[in-house]
Design a protein around this motif. Structure first.
Motif, PDB file in Angstrom:
ATOM      1  N   LEU A 282       2.836  11.989   6.916  1.00 52.44           N
ATOM      2  CA  LEU A 282       3.897  11.126   6.411  1.00 52.44           C
ATOM      3  C   LEU A 282       4.966  11.980   5.737  1.00 52.44           C
ATOM      4  N   PRO A 283       6.217  11.788   6.088  1.00 54.21           N
ATOM      5  CA  PRO A 283       7.275  12.556   5.420  1.00 54.21           C
ATOM      6  C   PRO A 283       7.393  12.140   3.956  1.00 54.21           C
ATOM      7  N   CYS A 284       7.529  13.111   3.085  1.00 55.50           N
ATOM      8  CA  CYS A 284       7.680  12.817   1.657  1.00 55.50           C
ATOM      9  C   CYS A 284       8.967  12.057   1.369  1.00 55.50           C
ATOM     10  N   SER A 285       9.890  12.038   2.319  1.00 54.88           N
ATOM     11  CA  SER A 285      11.130  11.280   2.132  1.00 54.88           C
ATOM     12  C   SER A 285      10.871   9.792   1.958  1.00 54.88           C
ATOM     13  N   LEU A 286       9.691   9.314   2.373  1.00 59.65           N
ATOM     14  CA  LEU A 286       9.364   7.899   2.171  1.00 59.65           C
ATOM     15  C   LEU A 286       9.373   7.526   0.695  1.00 59.65           C
ATOM     16  N   SER A 287       9.204   8.503  -0.176  1.00 56.32           N
ATOM     17  CA  SER A 287       9.210   8.228  -1.608  1.00 56.32           C
ATOM     18  C   SER A 287      10.605   7.894  -2.128  1.00 56.32           C
ATOM     19  N   CYS A 288      11.611   7.972  -1.268  1.00 53.87           N
ATOM     20  CA  CYS A 288      12.973   7.579  -1.645  1.00 53.87           C
ATOM     21  C   CYS A 288      13.254   6.103  -1.359  1.00 53.87           C
ATOM     22  N   LEU A 289      12.282   5.395  -0.806  1.00 50.61           N
ATOM     23  CA  LEU A 289      12.470   3.977  -0.483  1.00 50.61           C
ATOM     24  C   LEU A 289      12.249   3.141  -1.742  1.00 50.61           C
ATOM     25  N   ASP A 290      13.180   3.216  -2.655  1.00 54.85           N
ATOM     26  CA  ASP A 290      13.003   2.604  -3.968  1.00 54.85           C
ATOM     27  C   ASP A 290      12.835   1.093  -3.926  1.00 54.85           C
ATOM     28  N   LYS A 291      13.376   0.432  -2.896  1.00 52.40           N
ATOM     29  CA  LYS A 291      13.301  -1.027  -2.833  1.00 52.40           C
ATOM     30  C   LYS A 291      12.174  -1.535  -1.952  1.00 52.40           C
ATOM     31  N   ILE A 292      11.401  -0.624  -1.361  1.00 47.10           N
ATOM     32  CA  ILE A 292      10.367  -1.042  -0.413  1.00 47.10           C
ATOM     33  C   ILE A 292       9.308  -1.893  -1.107  1.00 47.10           C
ATOM     34  N   GLU A 293       8.976  -3.021  -0.475  1.00 47.44           N
ATOM     35  CA  GLU A 293       7.950  -3.922  -0.991  1.00 47.44           C
ATOM     36  C   GLU A 293       6.726  -3.949  -0.089  1.00 47.44           C
ATOM     37  N   GLU A 308       1.537  11.470  -2.864  1.00 48.64           N
ATOM     38  CA  GLU A 308       1.442  10.783  -4.148  1.00 48.64           C
ATOM     39  C   GLU A 308       2.777  10.136  -4.525  1.00 48.64           C
ATOM     40  N   GLU A 309       3.870  10.776  -4.139  1.00 44.87           N
ATOM     41  CA  GLU A 309       5.187  10.230  -4.468  1.00 44.87           C
ATOM     42  C   GLU A 309       5.409   8.857  -3.827  1.00 44.87           C
ATOM     43  N   LEU A 310       4.830   8.667  -2.635  1.00 45.72           N
ATOM     44  CA  LEU A 310       4.929   7.374  -1.970  1.00 45.72           C
ATOM     45  C   LEU A 310       4.210   6.304  -2.783  1.00 45.72           C
ATOM     46  N   CYS A 311       3.025   6.623  -3.257  1.00 46.37           N
ATOM     47  CA  CYS A 311       2.233   5.651  -4.015  1.00 46.37           C
ATOM     48  C   CYS A 311       2.845   5.335  -5.376  1.00 46.37           C
ATOM     49  N   ALA A 312       3.788   6.155  -5.816  1.00 49.39           N
ATOM     50  CA  ALA A 312       4.410   5.950  -7.125  1.00 49.39           C
ATOM     51  C   ALA A 312       5.614   5.003  -7.068  1.00 49.39           C
ATOM     52  N   LEU A 313       5.990   4.530  -5.884  1.00 47.87           N
ATOM     53  CA  LEU A 313       7.133   3.625  -5.776  1.00 47.87           C
ATOM     54  C   LEU A 313       6.851   2.329  -6.538  1.00 47.87           C
ATOM     55  N   VAL A 314       7.780   1.941  -7.376  1.00 46.36           N
ATOM     56  CA  VAL A 314       7.504   0.883  -8.356  1.00 46.36           C
ATOM     57  C   VAL A 314       7.539  -0.524  -7.760  1.00 46.36           C
ATOM     58  N   ASN A 315       8.210  -0.722  -6.621  1.00 49.76           N
ATOM     59  CA  ASN A 315       8.326  -2.069  -6.057  1.00 49.76           C
ATOM     60  C   ASN A 315       7.298  -2.364  -4.972  1.00 49.76           C
ATOM     61  N   LEU A 316       6.408  -1.414  -4.696  1.00 48.69           N
ATOM     62  CA  LEU A 316       5.399  -1.617  -3.651  1.00 48.69           C
ATOM     63  C   LEU A 316       4.471  -2.782  -3.995  1.00 48.69           C
ATOM     64  N   GLU A 317       4.396  -3.728  -3.071  1.00 47.53           N
ATOM     65  CA  GLU A 317       3.459  -4.835  -3.212  1.00 47.53           C
ATOM     66  C   GLU A 317       2.313  -4.731  -2.219  1.00 47.53           C
ATOM     67  N   ASN A 318       2.570  -4.053  -1.102  1.00 39.01           N
ATOM     68  CA  ASN A 318       1.528  -3.904  -0.084  1.00 39.01           C
ATOM     69  C   ASN A 318       1.799  -2.636   0.709  1.00 39.01           C
ATOM     70  N   LEU A 319       0.855  -1.687   0.652  1.00 36.45           N
ATOM     71  CA  LEU A 319       0.921  -0.439   1.418  1.00 36.45           C
ATOM     72  C   LEU A 319      -0.324  -0.374   2.286  1.00 36.45           C
ATOM     73  N   THR A 320      -0.146  -0.531   3.589  1.00 39.51           N
ATOM     74  CA  THR A 320      -1.281  -0.593   4.507  1.00 39.51           C
ATOM     75  C   THR A 320      -1.311   0.659   5.372  1.00 39.51           C
ATOM     76  N   LEU A 321      -2.342   1.476   5.166  1.00 35.78           N
ATOM     77  CA  LEU A 321      -2.518   2.722   5.912  1.00 35.78           C
ATOM     78  C   LEU A 321      -3.847   2.742   6.657  1.00 35.78           C
ATOM     79  N   SER A 322      -4.487   1.613   6.795  1.00 28.99           N
ATOM     80  CA  SER A 322      -5.786   1.543   7.456  1.00 28.99           C
ATOM     81  C   SER A 322      -5.673   1.908   8.930  1.00 28.99           C
TER      82      SER A 322
END
Length: 387
Positions: A282-293, A308-322
């Motif tokens: 996963l590109p670390c640039s995904l951690s710039c998606l500040d509005k991603i839910e 880890e930067e991806l998991c730190a996004l404050v607006n994440l409501e659902n992150l599915t990596l299964s």
């Protein structure tokens, strides 16, 4: 996954808003001129001559309807067209004292007809046509000569054939919804050159690669899911950084790696590519998606660690990596797992429950791992000051 908010766009967004009809400047005298459609208007009274023009067109279309289980056409009689069920009138931009047929909403009417040609393409003042959940067939009419037209919804019908080229080049078209039909073949690159805000072509049988000009349209809501699209996600997706809010590409046959440019999409709230053949770290640039839910990357071939930067996004409501092949998650991501936000089932993380077998993970890393182009970009976080 469907975008419920945008299944139908409200008629409040008419190009010229539906308002109370006025009588100023209208002609309410009987119209008895002969009709080219063989439908008599003799002794009928219309509020405007523009309505007299479209009356025979409507009646000719009514005669072709093969199914009307809800009797929606029952009141399509007489000269009061503005009160026909599904028809909306307003004052047209070129003459604010006139009254014209501005919009049609047949959503959920369950009407059946062999074609719409000779109907909507012949209504000169039409701005919107919504016909979700009917049984309309045949080709999509050529609407290019309708000077006010900007919204077309023909979703959940039985239109077939190739992509409807009749919508290409329609100057003011901003909303196009042809999902849940029987279209097949390629998606013309020209559609991505149009100034669309909404493009829904999901649940058809399109098979083409995503074109390189994929990021040339200012689209806000983009749904291409449940087709058979192939190839990689073009790097030009980054050009949509000011507009794109939701994109659904799930259940296709997309390959290659997630481009670093996905991280440029600062307005993005929903990104779903589940059930494809995408791979790489996963590109670390995904951690710039500040509005991603909602971010759904499930059931692909992604591997290595979850940033880890991806998991730190404050607006994440659902992150599915299964359903991938990740081998490592850090403490920030583990907190999301504990809170039920991050789904890491069926990966290769040794100390997490519900993972793939050691044999399956080993075989993937020995035989199927594929490296991505531009590997130097995968650690870059473009929204940080030190890059």
């Amino acid at each position: 996954m469907e975008i419920l908010t945008y299944n139908t766009i409200s008629f409040l967004f008419l190009y010229f808003f539906v308002s109370v009809l006025c009588q100023n400047g209208t002609d309410i005298s009987p119209i008895s001129s002969p009709s080219p459609f063989g439908v008599s208007t003799k002794q009928l009274i219309f509020k405007d001559r523009r309505l007299a023009v479209v009356y025979p067109i409507i009646q000719a279309f009514k005669a072709t309807i093969t199914e009307d289980p809800l009797n929606r056409t029952g009141n399509w009689v007489g000269g009061d067209i503005c009160n026909y069920t599904g028809f909306y009138c307003d004052n047209p931009p070129d003459n604010l004292s006139a009254i014209a047929l501005a919009g049609i909403d047949f959503n959920g009417f369950l009407l059946g007809a062999p074609t719409l040609e000779g109907f909507i393409d012949k209504l000169p003042d039409l701005a919107i046509f919504h016909a979700n959940s009917n049984k309309f067939a045949g080709s999509i009419p050529d609407i290019s000569q309708l000077k006010y037209f900007y919204e077309l919804d023909l979703s959940n019908n039985v239109h077939a054939g190739t992509f409807p080229m009749t919508v290409i080049g329609v100057k003011d078209l901003s909303f196009l919804d042809i999902r849940f039909n029987l279209f097949s073949g390629s998606v013309p690159p020209e559609i991505f050159n149009q100034a669309l805000e909404v493009l829904f072509i999901n649940n058809n049988d399109f098979t083409a690669k995503l074109p390189e000009n994929f990021g040339s349209t200012p689209v806000r809501y983009l749904t291409l899911a449940n087709n058979k699209l192939t190839g990689s996600i073009p790097r030009s997706i980054g050009n949509l950084n000011m507009t794109l809010i939701e994109v659904l590409l799930l259940n296709n046959k997309l390959t290659g790696c997630l481009p670093y440019e996905v991280g440029f999409l600062k307005e993005l709230k929903l990104f779903d590519v589940e059930d494809n053949l995408l791979t790489g770290p996963l590109p670390c640039s995904l951690s710039c998606l500040d509005k991603i839910e909602l971010l759904n990357l499930a059931n692909n071939l992604f591997y290595w660690e979850v940033p880890e930067e991806l998991c730190a996004l404050v607006n994440l409501e659902n992150l599915t990596l299964s359903g991938n092949y990740f081998t490592k998650v850090g403490p920030v991501c583990r907190k999301l797992i504990k809170n039920g936000i991050l789904d890491m089932r069926q990966n290769c993380v040794p100390d997490l429950p519900h993972q793939r077998s050691l044999l399956e993970c080993t075989e993937f890393y020995l035989k199927y791992i594929r490296f991505c182009p531009y590997p130097e970009t995968y650690k870059i976080i473009p929204c940080k000051d030190d890059y």
